[in-house]
Design a protein around this motif. Structure first.
Motif, PDB file in Angstrom:
ATOM      1  N   ASP A  79       0.829  -1.197   0.000  1.00 58.09           N
ATOM      2  CA  ASP A  79       0.000   0.000   0.000  1.00 58.09           C
ATOM      3  C   ASP A  79       0.871   1.257   0.000  1.00 58.09           C
ATOM      4  N   ALA A  80       1.955   1.225   0.787  1.00 59.67           N
ATOM      5  CA  ALA A  80       2.809   2.414   0.917  1.00 59.67           C
ATOM      6  C   ALA A  80       3.418   2.813  -0.421  1.00 59.67           C
ATOM      7  N   ALA A  81       3.779   1.835  -1.243  1.00 59.46           N
ATOM      8  CA  ALA A  81       4.367   2.138  -2.544  1.00 59.46           C
ATOM      9  C   ALA A  81       3.350   2.781  -3.474  1.00 59.46           C
ATOM     10  N   VAL A  82       2.120   2.288  -3.455  1.00 58.57           N
ATOM     11  CA  VAL A  82       1.081   2.843  -4.319  1.00 58.57           C
ATOM     12  C   VAL A  82       0.684   4.240  -3.840  1.00 58.57           C
ATOM     13  N   ARG A  83       0.597   4.421  -2.522  1.00 63.05           N
ATOM     14  CA  ARG A  83       0.305   5.767  -1.997  1.00 63.05           C
ATOM     15  C   ARG A  83       1.413   6.748  -2.381  1.00 63.05           C
ATOM     16  N   TRP A  84       2.667   6.299  -2.332  1.00 63.66           N
ATOM     17  CA  TRP A  84       3.780   7.168  -2.722  1.00 63.66           C
ATOM     18  C   TRP A  84       3.656   7.540  -4.197  1.00 63.66           C
ATOM     19  N   ALA A  85       3.297   6.584  -5.020  1.00 61.71           N
ATOM     20  CA  ALA A  85       3.145   6.849  -6.453  1.00 61.71           C
ATOM     21  C   ALA A  85       2.075   7.914  -6.706  1.00 61.71           C
ATOM     22  N   LEU A  86       1.013   7.888  -5.919  1.00 63.42           N
ATOM     23  CA  LEU A  86      -0.113   8.796  -6.107  1.00 63.42           C
ATOM     24  C   LEU A  86       0.026  10.098  -5.323  1.00 63.42           C
ATOM     25  N   GLU A  87       1.028  10.200  -4.502  1.00 62.01           N
ATOM     26  CA  GLU A  87       1.159  11.340  -3.582  1.00 62.01           C
ATOM     27  C   GLU A  87       1.044  12.700  -4.280  1.00 62.01           C
ATOM     28  N   PRO A  88       1.651  12.918  -5.454  1.00 63.68           N
ATOM     29  CA  PRO A  88       1.572  14.253  -6.066  1.00 63.68           C
ATOM     30  C   PRO A  88       0.156  14.687  -6.446  1.00 63.68           C
ATOM     31  N   VAL A  89      -0.762  13.743  -6.585  1.00 66.72           N
ATOM     32  CA  VAL A  89      -2.135  14.083  -6.988  1.00 66.72           C
ATOM     33  C   VAL A  89      -3.157  13.629  -5.951  1.00 66.72           C
ATOM     34  N   ALA A  90      -2.691  13.296  -4.757  1.00 65.41           N
ATOM     35  CA  ALA A  90      -3.573  12.690  -3.756  1.00 65.41           C
ATOM     36  C   ALA A  90      -4.724  13.599  -3.349  1.00 65.41           C
ATOM     37  N   GLY A  91      -4.576  14.906  -3.498  1.00 60.63           N
ATOM     38  CA  GLY A  91      -5.627  15.824  -3.076  1.00 60.63           C
ATOM     39  C   GLY A  91      -6.745  16.002  -4.074  1.00 60.63           C
ATOM     40  N   ARG A  92      -6.644  15.401  -5.245  1.00 60.77           N
ATOM     41  CA  ARG A  92      -7.682  15.584  -6.256  1.00 60.77           C
ATOM     42  C   ARG A  92      -8.902  14.725  -5.942  1.00 60.77           C
ATOM     43  N   ALA A  93     -10.063  15.282  -6.193  1.00 58.93           N
ATOM     44  CA  ALA A  93     -11.308  14.553  -5.945  1.00 58.93           C
ATOM     45  C   ALA A  93     -12.289  14.869  -7.076  1.00 58.93           C
ATOM     46  N   PRO A  94     -12.701  13.863  -7.823  1.00 62.96           N
ATOM     47  CA  PRO A  94     -12.232  12.481  -7.700  1.00 62.96           C
ATOM     48  C   PRO A  94     -10.813  12.322  -8.234  1.00 62.96           C
ATOM     49  N   LEU A  95     -10.135  11.292  -7.768  1.00 62.20           N
ATOM     50  CA  LEU A  95      -8.791  10.964  -8.241  1.00 62.20           C
ATOM     51  C   LEU A  95      -8.942   9.856  -9.287  1.00 62.20           C
ATOM     52  N   ARG A  96      -8.715  10.205 -10.545  1.00 64.05           N
ATOM     53  CA  ARG A  96      -8.933   9.272 -11.661  1.00 64.05           C
ATOM     54  C   ARG A  96      -7.609   8.598 -12.008  1.00 64.05           C
ATOM     55  N   GLY A 126      -6.359  14.039 -21.464  1.00 62.90           N
ATOM     56  CA  GLY A 126      -6.570  14.529 -20.106  1.00 62.90           C
ATOM     57  C   GLY A 126      -7.579  13.744 -19.296  1.00 62.90           C
ATOM     58  N   ALA A 127      -7.757  12.461 -19.604  1.00 62.04           N
ATOM     59  CA  ALA A 127      -8.829  11.676 -18.985  1.00 62.04           C
ATOM     60  C   ALA A 127      -8.540  11.267 -17.551  1.00 62.04           C
ATOM     61  N   VAL A 128      -7.266  11.213 -17.143  1.00 65.62           N
ATOM     62  CA  VAL A 128      -6.922  10.689 -15.824  1.00 65.62           C
ATOM     63  C   VAL A 128      -5.902  11.595 -15.149  1.00 65.62           C
ATOM     64  N   ASP A 129      -5.825  11.458 -13.829  1.00 62.28           N
ATOM     65  CA  ASP A 129      -4.866  12.220 -13.027  1.00 62.28           C
ATOM     66  C   ASP A 129      -3.580  11.453 -12.775  1.00 62.28           C
ATOM     67  N   ALA A 130      -3.635  10.143 -12.898  1.00 61.50           N
ATOM     68  CA  ALA A 130      -2.459   9.312 -12.661  1.00 61.50           C
ATOM     69  C   ALA A 130      -2.492   8.107 -13.585  1.00 61.50           C
ATOM     70  N   VAL A 131      -1.314   7.742 -14.083  1.00 63.92           N
ATOM     71  CA  VAL A 131      -1.125   6.502 -14.840  1.00 63.92           C
ATOM     72  C   VAL A 131      -0.129   5.664 -14.070  1.00 63.92           C
ATOM     73  N   LEU A 132      -0.557   4.481 -13.628  1.00 57.78           N
ATOM     74  CA  LEU A 132       0.305   3.558 -12.901  1.00 57.78           C
ATOM     75  C   LEU A 132       0.490   2.293 -13.729  1.00 57.78           C
ATOM     76  N   ALA A 133       1.690   1.742 -13.680  1.00 61.31           N
ATOM     77  CA  ALA A 133       1.994   0.501 -14.399  1.00 61.31           C
ATOM     78  C   ALA A 133       2.733  -0.425 -13.448  1.00 61.31           C
ATOM     79  N   GLY A 134       2.145  -1.567 -13.162  1.00 62.75           N
ATOM     80  CA  GLY A 134       2.762  -2.538 -12.272  1.00 62.75           C
ATOM     81  C   GLY A 134       3.444  -3.638 -13.058  1.00 62.75           C
ATOM     82  N   GLN A 135       4.754  -3.786 -12.865  1.00 62.66           N
ATOM     83  CA  GLN A 135       5.520  -4.866 -13.503  1.00 62.66           C
ATOM     84  C   GLN A 135       5.369  -4.826 -15.024  1.00 62.66           C
TER      85      GLN A 135
END
Length: 261
Positions: free
Chosen positions: A36-53, A113-122
């Motif tokens: 969880d901590a790694a994913v929260r760190w990844a999202l930290e720069p945009v964590a205040g957005r609501a909704p967070l897409r 501009g559809a999302v606030d974060a793009v995450l890629a796991g492995q």
């Protein structure tokens, strides 16, 4: 998990990248999630957005999607994109409330501009970054974040290092870091962080997990059986892994960058 160190031969890389669909159900059962901590760190720069897409790109069977849900994101704010139809089918079965689309990092089926974060796991090590980074930039909102996460067996631990050697996986934790991510006008700087993680296994399930790695999936059946038997023999004879469940020590490596406007 050691898929993030592909062979330098382009043909082998292509075979490894395309190998996962035939073991989609096993991948879903056997692969570890992310801290969880790694994913929260990844999202930290945009964590205040609501909704967070959030876009889970090259989502596989949803290992990262699962964590996004666990840390509190609403299913309606998550989009999963995956090129392999078998992996995508497994993700849809596991997480029917999440929007899941067929697509690639180099051609993402989303609006600008559809999302606030793009995450890629492995996954980012399989991307054609020259094409994928501009495409990721396109679907990110201004100030959005791109992050990659990789689970790595911690082969600073002696029994883990020997297990890697016996599985013929030559990736070394000491030498390996997320592939050198290029500095571009779209993403001029990547930050990096490491997170301790673990995967609860038995000897049998550990071998099953290794069996879902791309270097194993492309072996012919006799060679694969030889490696499996060698690994089982080793794990059943090693004090740390011989009896019941044990923790496989992992390091989750993370890299993130803000979208440059």
């Amino acid at each position: 998990m050691n898929d993030a160190f592909p062979d330098s031969d382009p043909g082998v890389v292509a075979r490894r990248a395309a190998s996962f669909g035939k073991s989609a159900a096993a991948y879903a059962r056997q692969r570890p999630d992310y801290p969880d901590a790694a994913v929260r760190w990844a999202l930290e720069p945009v964590a205040g957005r609501a909704p967070l897409r959030v876009l889970d790109l090259a989502a596989g069977t949803g290992k990262l999607t699962e964590v996004l849900l666990r840390i509190g994101l609403d299913p309606s704010d998550i989009i999963a994109v995956e090129p392999d139809t078998a992996m995508l089918g497994e993700l849809r079965r596991r997480f029917p409330s999440v929007r899941a689309l067929e697509g690639r990092a180099e051609a993402i089926p989303l609006d600008d501009g559809a999302v606030d974060a793009v995450l890629a796991g492995q996954a980012m090590h399989w991307f054609d970054l020259d094409r994928a980074l501009p495409e990721i930039h396109r679907v990110l909102a201004p100030g959005g974040v791109l992050a990659g996460l990789w689970n790595r067996d911690d082969d600073r631990v002696p029994w883990v290092a020997e297990m890697g050697r016996l599985s013929r996986n030559t990736a070394s934790f000491g030498e390996w870091r997320p592939r050198e991510l290029p500095k571009t006008a779209h993403f001029p700087a990547f930050e990096r962080a490491d997170f301790a993680h673990a995967h609860r296994r038995t000897a049998d399930s550990m071998v099953a997990t290794i069996g879902t790695q791309s270097h194993m999936l492309i072996l012919d059946e006799p060679e694969r059986e030889t490696v499996v038997n060698r690994l089982l023999g080793y794990l059943r004879a090693t004090p740390e892994t011989a009896e019941g469940e044990f923790d496989l020590p992992l390091i989750t490596l993370a890299a993130r960058a803000l979208r440059c406007t």
